[in-house]
Design a protein around this motif. Structure first.
Motif, PDB file in Angstrom:
ATOM      1  N   GLY A 155       0.858  -1.080   0.141  1.00 24.69           N
ATOM      2  CA  GLY A 155      -0.091  -0.129   0.161  1.00 24.69           C
ATOM      3  C   GLY A 155       0.662   1.291  -0.097  1.00 24.69           C
ATOM      4  N   ARG A 199      -2.026 -10.399   3.130  1.00 19.67           N
ATOM      5  CA  ARG A 199      -2.170  -8.976   2.866  1.00 19.67           C
ATOM      6  C   ARG A 199      -3.731  -8.519   2.599  1.00 19.67           C
ATOM      7  NH1 ARG A 199      -0.103  -4.546  -1.915  1.00 19.67           N
ATOM      8  NH2 ARG A 199      -1.658  -2.947  -1.606  1.00 19.67           N
ATOM      9  N   ASP A 206      -5.410  -5.288   3.919  1.00 17.37           N
ATOM     10  CA  ASP A 206      -6.237  -4.357   3.063  1.00 17.37           C
ATOM     11  C   ASP A 206      -7.597  -4.082   3.461  1.00 17.37           C
ATOM     12  OD1 ASP A 206      -3.994  -4.406   1.255  1.00 17.37           O
ATOM     13  OD2 ASP A 206      -4.872  -5.391  -0.116  1.00 17.37           O
ATOM     14  N   THR A 252      -4.566   0.673  -1.922  1.00 15.92           N
ATOM     15  CA  THR A 252      -5.056  -0.158  -0.710  1.00 15.92           C
ATOM     16  C   THR A 252      -5.519  -1.530  -1.215  1.00 15.92           C
ATOM     17  OG1 THR A 252      -5.735   1.670   0.742  1.00 15.92           O
ATOM     18  CG2 THR A 252      -6.554  -0.404   1.109  1.00 15.92           C
ATOM     19  N   LEU A 253      -6.244  -1.707  -2.081  1.00 16.56           N
ATOM     20  CA  LEU A 253      -6.900  -2.926  -2.338  1.00 16.56           C
ATOM     21  C   LEU A 253      -6.128  -3.748  -3.540  1.00 16.56           C
ATOM     22  CD1 LEU A 253      -8.817  -4.752  -1.427  1.00 16.56           C
ATOM     23  CD2 LEU A 253     -10.633  -3.601  -3.031  1.00 16.56           C
TER      24      LEU A 253
END
Length: 410
Positions: free
Chosen positions: A29, A45, A49, A325-326
């Motif tokens: 991120g 992760r 996230d 982020t995702l």
């Protein structure tokens, strides 16, 4: 911004150092940080996230009200760093945010301070602690310092910390809970399941989901004893770690106690049945002839939904504003969970159904869902385990559809 750290905290001014550009540092991120020699799984992760999205979602939900976050077992601090660098800038709010970062391992404190250094310029109040988790939680409760978001990422079974965590959680607060205890809730250590979950745990093809439901049942009982209600937002597993995001409501929803019950399965014929504890009575006959069948019962476990498709939809929408982020695995996970609220309870392995019918291979999950829905049953692909069908169709109808689709595939 006013600063109200917990007693005994190290003020944010004590955080010093800077992040090196050494290539051994880990990037995820918006965070670049040192991992040190502690346990860390890059493969986890998607859960991190989700935690960032949950923090941003909560900020947006609370408007101008203060937000208090707790990273209870911070490790290298990656969740805290990402909350401050990703969730906070994404939401336009003047809400006062307090971030409490705790790790009891004294050997990790210098590393943690270096990793948290970028948060000195973030618009939040930062407090660092070096305490056993239960000590921090109990003192927070006694001081009436409640958190809106608690991340409890523990090794093994976290149940010993649940009461203290819920008492320190604000009304409508979110608990992000992880457990690495896979043996007892999946039926591979039944004695330990009695100790840790006060439940019978039997092996089941949908073992990951059963483990999540057993954990939710423990959470529900702890919440109900405090007069609060439980709302699962997202529950998932990779087979090694079982993760739940739940919201603790101010009070129980109508009929919420109906969500605690038992799941039975006959290993011989594969039939399944569910009963809430409030309506518990004799089990029906399975699909075996005569008295050959035998129910193996698991529970008490949670019989309610596992996901909130509405909240997950809002998280996916938020992800568009949080550019880094995702990642793709996390997006695929949320999309699977969004399509499967977790009801009905019974899940069937398509591979097992194919073996029982001596088919050459599992029937198409997509086709199975389509035929069952057209026949008036509830049906969807499980978002928790691949190759699993969720449906309320009885076993004989399910086998009939599978046999028909198997013939078409020849």
């Amino acid at each position: 911004m006013a600063h109200h750290p917990l007693p005994g905290s190290l003020e944010s001014g004590c955080i010093h150092g800077h992040l090196s550009h050494d290539t051994s540092h880990y990037r995820e991120g918006a965070a670049q940080l040192e991992l040190g020699d502690g346990f860390f799984r890059p493969e986890s992760r998607p859960s991190r996230d989700l935690s960032v999205l949950m923090a941003a979602w909560q900020l947006r939900q609370r408007g101008e009200s203060p937000c208090r976050w707790l990273d209870l077992m911070a490790g290298c601090g990656i969740r805290s760093v990402r909350w401050g660098l990703e969730a906070l800038p994404a939401i336009r709010t003047s809400s006062a945010v307090t971030l409490t970062v705790n790790d009891a391992d004294a050997a990790r404190q210098l590393l943690l301070q270096r990793n948290l250094a970028p948060l000195r310029s973030a618009r939040l109040t930062l407090a660092c602690h070096q305490e056993p988790a239960e000590v921090l939680l109990r003192r927070a409760y006694l001081d009436q310092h409640h958190f809106d978001l608690i991340d409890l990422d523990a090794f093994g079974c976290p149940n010993g910390l649940l009461q203290a965590s819920l008492q320190a959680l604000a009304f409508d607060g979110v608990l992000l809970l992880a457990s690495t205890d896979g043996r007892s809730p999946t039926g591979h250590d039944r004695v330990a399941a009695v100790r840790k979950f006060a439940a019978a745990a039997r092996t089941h093809p949908a073992s990951w989901e059963v483990a999540l439901r057993l954990q939710l049942a423990v959470l529900a009982r702890e919440a109900w004893m405090l007069g609060r209600g439980l709302e699962p937002l997202a529950c998932f597993s990779d087979g090694r770690t079982f993760r739940l995001a739940v919201r603790m409501r101010r009070r129980l929803a109508d009929g919420e106690e109906q969500q605690l019950g038992l799941l039975a399965r006959c290993a011989r014929c594969g039939a399944q049945a569910v009963q809430p504890l409030l309506r518990l009575q004799g089990w029906p006959s399975c699909a075996c002839e005569g008295t050959q069948g035998r129910w193996a019962v698991t529970g008490p476990l949670w019989l309610g939904p596992l996901q909130s498709p509405v909240v997950i939809s809002e998280l996916l929408e938020l992800a568009d504003a949080l550019e880094h982020t995702l990642a793709k695995p996390g997006r695929r996970l949320l999309q699977r969970l969004q399509a499967d609220p977790g009801l009905p309870v019974c899940c069937w392995s398509t591979a097992e159904l194919a073996r029982r019918l001596q088919l050459q291979g599992p029937p198409s999950l997509h086709d199975l869902v389509g035929v069952l829905q057209a026949s008036g049953y509830q049906a969807c692909a499980s978002g928790v385990m691949a190759g699993q069908l969720r449906t309320d169709a009885p076993l004989d109808s399910l086998l009939q559809v599978c046999r028909h689709l198997g013939r078409k595939d020849r």
